[in-house]
Design an enzyme around this catalytic site. Structure first.
Site, PDB file in Angstrom:
ATOM      1  N   GLU A 100       0.792  -1.226   0.000  1.00 42.70           N
ATOM      2  CA  GLU A 100       0.000   0.000   0.000  1.00 42.70           C
ATOM      3  C   GLU A 100       0.824   1.277   0.000  1.00 42.70           C
ATOM      4  O   GLU A 100       0.401   2.285  -0.581  1.00 42.70           O
ATOM      5  CB  GLU A 100      -0.942   0.002   1.210  1.00 42.70           C
ATOM      6  CG  GLU A 100      -1.971  -1.124   1.219  1.00 42.70           C
ATOM      7  CD  GLU A 100      -2.971  -1.025   0.077  1.00 42.70           C
ATOM      8  OE1 GLU A 100      -3.180   0.094  -0.444  1.00 42.70           O
ATOM      9  OE2 GLU A 100      -3.531  -2.061  -0.307  1.00 42.70           O
ATOM     10  N   SER A 380     -45.050  21.074  -0.627  1.00 46.37           N
ATOM     11  CA  SER A 380     -46.401  21.264  -0.101  1.00 46.37           C
ATOM     12  C   SER A 380     -46.699  20.439   1.141  1.00 46.37           C
ATOM     13  O   SER A 380     -47.744  20.623   1.759  1.00 46.37           O
ATOM     14  CB  SER A 380     -47.431  20.940  -1.182  1.00 46.37           C
ATOM     15  OG  SER A 380     -47.394  21.925  -2.189  1.00 46.37           O
TER      16      SER A 380
END
Length: 773
Positions: A100, A380
Site C-alpha cells: 500500500e 407542499s
C-alpha cells in the site's frame, strides 16, 4: 551599413519592452494562480470534517439489538476484533506497507507527490500495484469520506490532504498503521486484519503463514474482487503481486517468495460460511445505526470502547422490507441515481421504527443519510404544518372557511405566485385548498395567521423556519423526512409531539441498564389535529391528489409535495423544464407516520419528471401496507371539541360554530365519539357572507392578528390584511371554476395563466406544489 546596424538595433530595442511586459504578466498570472490555489486549499481545509482518535479508531464491539431483542449488528456495522500494533507480526506489517505505501515511515506530511505522479503513469501503463494515496490518506478516506468514485472531487481531495497533514502531526506512524489495520474492509462482512485472519483461516495474525498474510494484504484495494471464495484466481494473482512487492522491498528472500507463490490459494482456507447473519444487515441498517451512534454519544457513553448492549427502536423486519422496496424491482425507478430518504415513526412515543438514507449505495457505509438531511425543501407537505394547522389552532377556522385562490403577489415585491396547474379557482373552502394543494390560499393563510406565530408553532415540532424565508416558507422549507414523520405523527396521535428517538435501552458492561423514555409535549389541540387529519384523508382517496398512496380499507391520511426549479435554474439548464427538484409524500395511520423524500443528489443536472413524482407515494403505499398488515386498523375518534355539521364533511372548532348548526350525531355531547361514517361531500352549497372587500380585493376582518409579525422579512405579509372571517360561509368541497362563482373578482380569470417568478430569497421553494395526478 551603419544605417542597417542602427535599424536592427532599434528593431531589437522595440521588441525588448514587449517581451519584458509579456514575462511580467505571465509571472503575475502564475503568482495569482498560486495565491488562488493556496486560498482555495485553506478555505476547503478549514471546512474539512473534524478528525480525532475516536474517529480514526472506531474500534470496539458494542452490540445492537432491535426492539424485539433480535441482534442487528455490531456498532458501526463493523463486526471486528480490534488488535493493537504490538500484536501484529513484523511480516504482516511488511506485507501491508510494501503493498500500500512502501515509503510510509519516510513520509512526514501524510502525502507523497512523487508517488501520486508515479501512480498516474503506472495506471496509464496498466501495471499498478499501488495507488496514489498514502496509508494516511487511505485511513482518512475510510474514516470521514465516501469511497465512491463520484465523490472524488477537487474539494474532497484538498480536504483529504489537509487532514493527512493534521493526522501526521498528531499521531505516530505506529498509531496510524494500527488504526488502518483495524478499519479496512476485507470482504464477507469482515473489518480489520485480525477479524479477517479468524474468518478466513481460523487463526490469530501471529499464526498466519507468509502466503496467508500476503493474501490478506492484497485485499483492501478491491475486497470483493479478491475474495478467495468467489474469485480464487484473481485472489492468487493479487497475492503473488504482494509477494513480489515484498521481495522488491527487501522484506523477503527470493526463495520465500517463490515457495509462497507455489502454495495453492486454498491452503489453510476455511470453508465458506455466511458471517453469522450480522454482516448481512450491514448495508440494510447503515443509516439508522449512524444516528444511533450520535444518540449514544449524546447520552454520555463511548460507543466504540464501552462494549455496550444497545437496544434500539428499530423493527428489523420493517427495516428489511423498506430496504427491499427501494432497492428491488417492484417500483419502477428510472435509474440507480434517483435517491430517497425515508423515516418511519411511531406516533405514540416517537420511536423511529425504520429509516433509509439512500438506495443503490453499494458498499458505502456511514455515508450521507438523506433521511435526516435538511438541505432540501419539503414542498407542499409544509402546508398542514405551517399554514393550516396554525389557522385552525389560533384563528379557529373551520373546514369551510372561505379562502381566495386568485392572482397573488408577495407583499412589498413584484414576485408573483402561481398554483401547480397555473389556474385559479376563486373562492374555495379550506378543505379544498389543502386537499387540492393550492399554493395561493396556503400563502394567504400563512399571512393571516402571522409568519412569526406560525414559525413558533412549527418550532414546537422541531421544524425551524428561518426568519428571512418569509411567506414563501408556507409552500416549502428545508425539512427532512424524519422531521416530516415526527410532525405528522403529532397529527396522528391527537396533537402531542414526541421527538424522534432511536435508543430505547443501553446496558453497560457491568450489567447496569439505562432505560430511555420519550416524554411528549402537547403542541396543538385535539381539534386542530383531528380537523387536519380529516382533510388529509381526502388526499389519499382513489380520486385524491395522492391516489398513488391509496390502500383499500385502511384509515389513513397524507400529503404530497414537490419543489420546482426557479427561472434562473431553468435558464442555466433548459433540460430541467417540466421536472421537479424534489418529490415527497408524508402520511400516517394511528400507528405509523412515514416521511418520504425522492430526488437527485445533484438536482441541477437531473430532475424528477411527472411520472417519477409519484414514486414517493408508491414507496409509502407499499411500506404502509406491510406495516398495517400486522397492526390494528381503527379510525380516529372525533373529540368533543370538534363539531361536524350533520350530513356534510364540514368541521368546526366547538365554540366557534354558528348557532344554527346541527351536529352530525346525537351523541355529540360525549367527550369522544367514534367517527367511522363515510364522508359526505358538500353539494356545491354556498352561503353569502357579509365580508366586504377593500380596493385591493382583500377581505377586511378584525379577527385575530399576529402582533409580532412586523419583524418578518419579505416576501412576507406584514400588513396582515388577509385575515378571513371565521364563519363566513357554509363552505364547499367542490366549488365550480372561478368564472362561475358570483363572488369571484371578475379580473381573476384573465390572469389565470400568469407565470411564476420565484422569490429571490427562497427561489427553490416558491413553486413548491403537488403535481396533477
Amino acid at each position: 551599413m551603419a544605417n542597417s546596424r542602427m535599424a536592427k538595433y532599434h528593431q531589437v530595442s522595440s521588441k525588448s519592452p514587449k517581451r519584458s511586459h509579456f514575462f511580467k504578466y505571465l509571472l503575475l498570472i502564475i503568482i495569482g494562480l498560486l495565491v488562488l490555489s493556496l486560498g482555495t486549499f485553506l478555505y476547503y481545509g478549514l471546512s474539512a470534517p473534524k478528525i480525532n482518535a475516536e474517529v480514526l479508531q472506531s474500534g470496539g464491539s458494542s452490540t445492537i439489538y432491535d426492539r424485539h431483542g433480535q441482534e442487528i449488528t455490531a456498532l458501526g456495522n463493523e463486526n471486528r476484533t480490534y488488535v493493537t500494533i504490538d500484536k501484529v507480526p513484523t511480516q504482516m506489517r511488511d506485507a501491508i506497507i510494501s503493498t500500500e505505501d512502501r515509503h510510509f515511515y519516510q513520509e512526514h506530511l501524510g502525502i507523497n507527490p512523487f508517488r501520486i505522479a508515479r501512480a498516474a503513469i503506472n495506471n496509464l501503463e496498466g501495471d499498478s500495484l499501488q495507488g496514489g494515496s498514502t496509508l494516511t490518506q487511505q485511513l482518512i478516506k475510510l474514516s470521514v469520506f465516501s469511497t465512491k468514485k463520484s465523490d472524488q472531487t477537487i474539494k474532497r481531495k484538498m480536504q483529504e490532504v489537509w487532514l493527512a497533514v493534521q493526522v501526521e502531526r498528531n499521531f505516530s506512524k505506529d498509531q496510524i498503521l494500527e488504526y488502518y489495520l483495524n478499519k479496512v474492509y476485507l470482504a464477507n462482512g469482515t473489518y480489520g486484519f485480525q477479524t479477517a485472519a479468524h474468518y478466513y483461516f481460523g487463526k490469530n495474525l501471529q499464526q498466519l503463514t507468509l502466503e496467508q498474510m500476503a493474501l490478506l494484504a492484497g485485499m483492501p484495494q478491491a475486497p470483493n474482487n479478491y475474495d478467495p471464495y468467489k474469485n480464487p484466481q484473481a485472489a492468487k494473482n493479487r497475492r503473488d503481486l504482494v509477494l513480489k512487492a515484498m521481495y522488491n522491498n527487501n522484506k523477503i528472500t527470493l526463495e520465500q517468495a517463490q515457495a509462497a507463490k507455489n502454495t495453492p490459494i486454498t491452503t489453510g482456507l476455511k470453508p465458506y460460511r455466511p458471517n453469522t447473519g450480522v454482516g448481512e444487515n450491514k448495508l440494510i441498517v447503515d443509516p439508522y445505526i449512524k444516528e444511533v451512534i450520535h444518540e449514544v454519544k449524546a447520552k454520555g457513553f463511548d460507543p466504540y470502547r464501552d462494549n455496550l448492549k444497545i437496544t434500539v427502536n428499530m423493527d428489523i423486519k420493517a427495516q428489511k422490507r423498506l430496504y427491499q422496496i427501494v432497492n428491488g424491482s417492484e417500483i419502477a425507478f428510472p435509474n440507480d441515481q434517483l435517491q430517497t430518504g425515508i423515516s418511519v415513526v411511531n406516533p405514540q412515543d416517537g420511536a423511529v421504527i425504520a429509516m433509509i438514507g439512500g438506495r443503490k449505495l453499494g458498499n458505502v457505509q456511514l455515508g450521507l443519510n438523506r433521511a435526516v438531511q435538511t438541505s432540501r425543501s419539503n414542498g407542499s407537505t409544509m402546508k398542514p404544518i405551517l399554514d393550516y394547522a396554525p389557522a385552525i389552532e389560533y384563528l379557529h377556522w373551520s373546514t369551510n372557511q372561505t379562502l381566495r385562490d386568485t392572482p397573488y403577489t408577495y407583499p412589498g415585491t413584484d414576485i408573483t405566485l402561481n398554483n401547480w396547474d397555473h389556474t385559479y379557482m376563486g373562492n374555495i373552502s379550506l378543505r379544498t385548498a389543502l386537499a387540492e394543494s393550492r399554493n395561493v390560499p396556503a400563502v394567504r393563510t400563512l399571512g393571516a395567521v402571522g409568519f412569526n406565530r406560525a414559525r413558533k408553532f412549527a418550532r414546537k415540532m422541531d421544524i425551524k423556519v428561518a426568519q428571512n424565508e418569509g411567506l414563501s416558507a408556507g409552500i416549502g422549507s428545508n425539512v427532512s423526512s424524519l422531521q416530516l414523520a415526527g410532525a405528522y405523527a403529532a397529527f396522528a396521535n391527537g396533537g402531542t409531539y414526541y421527538k424522534p428517538a432511536y435508543v430505547a435501552k443501553i446496558q453497560t458492561i457491568d450489567g447496569l441498564n439505562h432505560h430511555y423514555d420519550n416524554p411528549g409535549k402537547r403542541v396543538m389541540s385535539e381539534a386542530t389535529a383531528y380537523i387536519i387529519t380529516d382533510i388529509l384523508k381526502d388526499v389519499v382517496k382513489p380520486s385524491g391528489m395522492g391516489s398513488q398512496a391509496y390502500i383499500s380499507g385502511l384509515y389513513q391520511a397524507g400529503k404530497t409535495g414537490t419543489t420546482n426549479y426557479s427561472n434562473e435554474e431553468l435558464s442555466r439548464n433548459p433540460a430541467l423544464a417540466n421536472t421537479a427538484k424534489d418529490a415527497l409524500f408524508a402520511g400516517y395511520t394511528k400507528n405509523y407516520a412515514i416521511g418520504v423524500w425522492t430526488g437527485y443528489d445533484q438536482p441541477n443536472i437531473s430532475g424528477v419528471d411527472t411520472t417519477q413524482q409519484k414514486l414517493a407515494g408508491q414507496i409509502y403505499q407499499r411500506l404502509m401496507r406491510y406495516l398495517s398488515s400486522t397492526s390494528s386498523n381503527t379510525n380516529w375518534s372525533k373529540p368533543y371539541s370538534v363539531v361536524r355539521v350533520s350530513g356534510t364533511n364540514i368541521l368546526y372548532v366547538r365554540g366557534h360554530h354558528p348557532n344554527n348548526v346541527s351536529e352530525h350525531s346525537s351523541s355529540a355531547t360525549s367527550r369522544h365519539q367514534q367517527d367511522n361514517e363515510s364522508v359526505i361531500p358538500n353539494r356545491g352549497r354556498r352561503e353569502n357572507n357579509s365580508t366586504s372587500e377593500n380596493e385591493d380585493g382583500e377581505e377586511n376582518n378584525s379577527s385575530d392578528s399576529d402582533l409580532d409579525n412586523s419583524n418578518s422579512q419579505q416576501p412576507n405579509d406584514n400588513s396582515n390584511s388577509q385575515n378571513y372571517p371565521n364563519d363566513s360561509s357554509a363552505g364547499d368541497n367542490n366549488f365550480p371554476p372561478a368564472t362561475n362563482n358570483p363572488n369571484q373578482n371578475s379580473n381573476a380569470n384573465t390572469n389565470s395563466q400568469q407565470s411564476v417568478t420565484p422569490p429571490t430569497n427562497n427561489s427553490a421553494n416558491n413553486s413548491s406544489s403537488v403535481t396533477n395526478p
